[in-house]
Design an enzyme around this catalytic site. Structure first.
Site, PDB file in Angstrom:
ATOM      1  N   CYS A  56       0.805  -1.323   0.144  1.00  0.00           N
ATOM      2  CA  CYS A  56      -0.145   0.069  -0.050  1.00  0.00           C
ATOM      3  C   CYS A  56       0.805   1.404  -0.196  1.00  0.00           C
ATOM      4  O   CYS A  56       0.387   2.138   0.288  1.00  0.00           O
ATOM      5  CB  CYS A  56      -0.972  -0.363   0.955  1.00  0.00           C
ATOM      6  SG  CYS A  56       0.105  -0.111   2.928  1.00  0.00           S
ATOM      7  N   CYS A  59       5.068   1.659   3.976  1.00  0.00           N
ATOM      8  CA  CYS A  59       6.190   1.187   4.556  1.00  0.00           C
ATOM      9  C   CYS A  59       7.002   2.515   3.404  1.00  0.00           C
ATOM     10  O   CYS A  59       7.706   2.912   4.570  1.00  0.00           O
ATOM     11  CB  CYS A  59       6.816   0.884   4.501  1.00  0.00           C
ATOM     12  SG  CYS A  59       6.261  -0.851   4.997  1.00  0.00           S
ATOM     13  N   CYS A 248      -5.932  -3.635  30.786  1.00  0.00           N
ATOM     14  CA  CYS A 248      -4.858  -3.316  30.388  1.00  0.00           C
ATOM     15  C   CYS A 248      -5.910  -4.222  28.778  1.00  0.00           C
ATOM     16  O   CYS A 248      -7.345  -4.117  28.923  1.00  0.00           O
ATOM     17  CB  CYS A 248      -4.917  -4.864  30.663  1.00  0.00           C
ATOM     18  SG  CYS A 248      -3.847  -6.366  29.722  1.00  0.00           S
ATOM     19  N   CYS A 282      -2.452  -3.326  20.485  1.00  0.00           N
ATOM     20  CA  CYS A 282      -1.619  -4.493  19.421  1.00  0.00           C
ATOM     21  C   CYS A 282      -2.031  -5.714  18.862  1.00  0.00           C
ATOM     22  O   CYS A 282      -2.462  -6.391  19.246  1.00  0.00           O
ATOM     23  CB  CYS A 282       0.182  -4.716  20.875  1.00  0.00           C
ATOM     24  SG  CYS A 282       1.271  -5.946  19.085  1.00  0.00           S
ATOM     25  N   CYS A 285       1.506  -7.324  14.672  1.00  0.00           N
ATOM     26  CA  CYS A 285       2.382  -6.712  13.023  1.00  0.00           C
ATOM     27  C   CYS A 285       4.006  -7.404  12.987  1.00  0.00           C
ATOM     28  O   CYS A 285       4.304  -7.229  11.748  1.00  0.00           O
ATOM     29  CB  CYS A 285       1.780  -5.543  12.954  1.00  0.00           C
ATOM     30  SG  CYS A 285       2.708  -3.982  13.177  1.00  0.00           S
TER      31      CYS A 285
HETATM   32  S1  SF4 Z   1       0.502  -5.690  26.099  1.00  0.00           S
HETATM   33 FE1  SF4 Z   1      -1.582  -5.674  26.386  1.00  0.00          FE
HETATM   34  S2  SF4 Z   1      -2.512  -7.590  27.365  1.00  0.00           S
HETATM   35 FE2  SF4 Z   1       0.087  -6.917  27.624  1.00  0.00          FE
HETATM   36  S3  SF4 Z   1      -0.001  -5.763  29.408  1.00  0.00           S
HETATM   37 FE3  SF4 Z   1       0.066  -4.398  27.341  1.00  0.00          FE
HETATM   38  S4  SF4 Z   1      -2.221  -3.404  26.937  1.00  0.00           S
HETATM   39 FE4  SF4 Z   1      -2.556  -5.532  28.300  1.00  0.00          FE
HETATM   40  S1  SF4 Z   2       3.967  -4.785  16.933  1.00  0.00           S
HETATM   41 FE1  SF4 Z   2       2.527  -3.788  15.546  1.00  0.00          FE
HETATM   42  S2  SF4 Z   2       0.400  -3.305  16.210  1.00  0.00           S
HETATM   43 FE2  SF4 Z   2       1.384  -4.066  18.251  1.00  0.00          FE
HETATM   44  S3  SF4 Z   2       3.105  -2.015  19.061  1.00  0.00           S
HETATM   45 FE3  SF4 Z   2       3.925  -2.064  17.107  1.00  0.00          FE
HETATM   46  S4  SF4 Z   2       3.249  -1.988  16.131  1.00  0.00           S
HETATM   47 FE4  SF4 Z   2       1.245  -1.089  17.355  1.00  0.00          FE
END
Ligand code: SF4
Ligand code: SF4
Length: 324
Positions: A56, A59, A248, A282, A285
Site C-alpha cells: 500500500c 512503508c 489492560c 497491539c 504486526c
Molecule cells: S501488552 Fe497488551 S495484554 Fe499485555 S499488558 Fe499491555 S495492554 Fe495488556
Molecule cells: S507490534 Fe505493531 S501492532 Fe503491536 S504495538 Fe508495535 S506497531 Fe503496534
C-alpha cells in the site's frame, strides 16, 4: 533524487547516529567514524533498489515521512537510491534502463516492500513482468536484502487473501533476508539496519524469523505500562469509563503477550506514541501470522487470545514483579 529531501544537517546526522550507535554497543564518536570510513572507502554512494509488490506504499510513507531527524535524508544523502517506483522522478523506459544497469552492476542493497503472490503471477505485474521475477533477479545480485514491513517479511495483510502471498525470503534463495516486520516498517529499524550494514559489511544478529534481535528481542507485553493491570486481571471493558483508561487491553484483542518488537521503548512518529499508549490493542504486526492469525483484532475471542489466557492460567506468564 537526494534533492527531494534536501541536505541533512550535521546535527541531525549525529543525532541519528547516536541512537543507532547505542544498539551496536559503540560510542557515538566511534560509530560516526565507522560510518564515515565505510562511506569514504566506497568509490561511489552504495546503490539501492527498492521494489514494491503487493503493498500500500505505507512503508515508503513511514520512511519518507520521518520528521526528526529526517531519516530519509540520512539514507538519501549517503546512498544512491536508483530505483523506487513511488519516489523516483523518472518513469517508463528511462527508469527501467536505470533498473537494468543497476542490476547488471550488482552489489546493491535491495529493499523489498510488499508481498509476492504465488497463486498466480498475474496478481502482481510490474511493467508487464511478474513481480516475483524481479525479486528473484534482484535477490540474486544484491549485496544485502532487507524486507521492509510485514508484507515483504511474511506476507502480511495480502496473505489473508486469495493470492497466496509470501515474504521475500520464500522467493530469494541462497542468502539471508533481513526481515523488518511491523505494519508499516519502523523508520529507525530500516535506517539502523542499513547503517549497520554499511558500517560492518554484514547483517545484524537475527532471530529465528530473520528479524534483527536488536529491535525484536523483547515482548511488547514485558515493556507495557499497562502490565500491572494484566497481572491483576483488570481488563478494559468500556472505552468511555475514565476509571478504566489505563487498564489492560487484552479483552480488546491485544496480542502484546505474543509479539516481539520494541514499540513501547522506541515508540512511533518521532517517539511520540505507540498503539497501546494511544489506547489501541497491539495487533501483532511484527509476527509472521499477522494479519490472518491475529484476527479478529479487537476482541479476545480469537484462538490466539484464548491461548494467551490459557498460558496465563497455567502460570506461564508470571506477574512481572515475580520475574525480577
Ligand atoms: S501488552 Fe497488551 S495484554 Fe499485555 S499488558 Fe499491555 S495492554 Fe495488556
Ligand atoms: S507490534 Fe505493531 S501492532 Fe503491536 S504495538 Fe508495535 S506497531 Fe503496534
Amino acid at each position: 533524487m537526494n534533492k527531494l529531501f534536501g541536505e541533512i544537517s550535521r546535527r541531525d546526522f549525529m543525532k541519528y547516529c547516536a541512537s543507532t550507535a547505542a544498539v551496536l554497543g559503540l560510542s557515538q564518536v566511534e560509530f560516526v567514524s565507522k560510518v564515515s570510513e565505510a562511506l569514504a572507502a566506497a568509490s561511489a554512494k552504495p546503490p539501492v533498489i527498492w521494489l514494491e509488490g503487493q503493498d500500500c506504499a505505507g512503508c515508503t510513507i513511514s520512511f519518507a515521512g520521518a520528521l526528526n531527524p529526517p531519516a530519509a535524508s540520512v539514507i538519501l544523502d549517503k546512498l544512491s537510491v536508483r530505483y523506487h517506483e513511488t519516489l523516483m522522478a523518472g518513469a517508463g523506459y528511462l527508469s527501467e534502463a536505470v533498473y537494468d544497469d543497476t542490476l547488471k552492476e550488482g552489489g546493491f542493497v535491495l529493499v523489498v516492500e510488499g508481498s509476492i503472490p504465488t497463486a498466480d503471477d498475474r496478481f502482481c505485474m510490474v511493467g508487464g513482468r511478474p513481480f516475483k521475477e524481479m525479486v528473484e533477479e534482484c535477490g540474486a545480485k544484491a549485496a544485502a536484502v532487507i524486507a521492509a514491513g510485514a508484507c515483504s517479511s511474511f506476507g502480511g495483510i495480502p496473505a489473508a487473501g486469495p493470492t497466496k502471498a509470501v515474504g521475500a525470503n520464500k522467493i530469494i534463495k541462497g542468502k539471508p533476508v533481513i526481515n523488518l516486520p511491523t505494519c508499516p516498517v519502523h523508520v529507525d529499524h530500516l535506517v539502523g539496519t542499513i547503517l549497520y550494514f554499511l558500517t560492518t559489511g554484514k547483517a545484524p544478529a537475527l532471530d529465528n524469523l530473520g528479524r534483527p534481535k536488536m529491535y525484536f528481542g523483547q515482548l511488547i507485553h514485558d515493556n507495557c505500562r499497562r502490565r500491572y493491570y494484566f497481572d491483576n486481571e483488570m481488563f478494559l471493558q468500556d472505552w468511555n469509563d475514565p476509571k478504566q483508561k489505563d487498564w489492560c487491553l487484552y479483552e480488546k484483542g491485544c496480542k502484546g503477550p505474543d509479539t516481539y518488537a520494541d514499540c513501547p521503548i522506541r515508540r512511533w512518529n518521532d517517539g511520540l506514541n505507540f498503539c497501546i499508549d494511544a489506547g489501541a490493542p497491539c495487533q501483532g504486526c511484527a509476527e509472521p501470522d499477522f494479519y490472518a492469525g491475529m484476527s479478529p483484532l479487537y476482541t479476545a475471542e480469537s484462538e490466539r487470545s484464548q491461548k494467551i489466557m490459557a498460558r496465563k492460567a497455567a502460570g506461564l506468564i508470571p506477574p512481572q514483579e515475580e520475574k525480577v
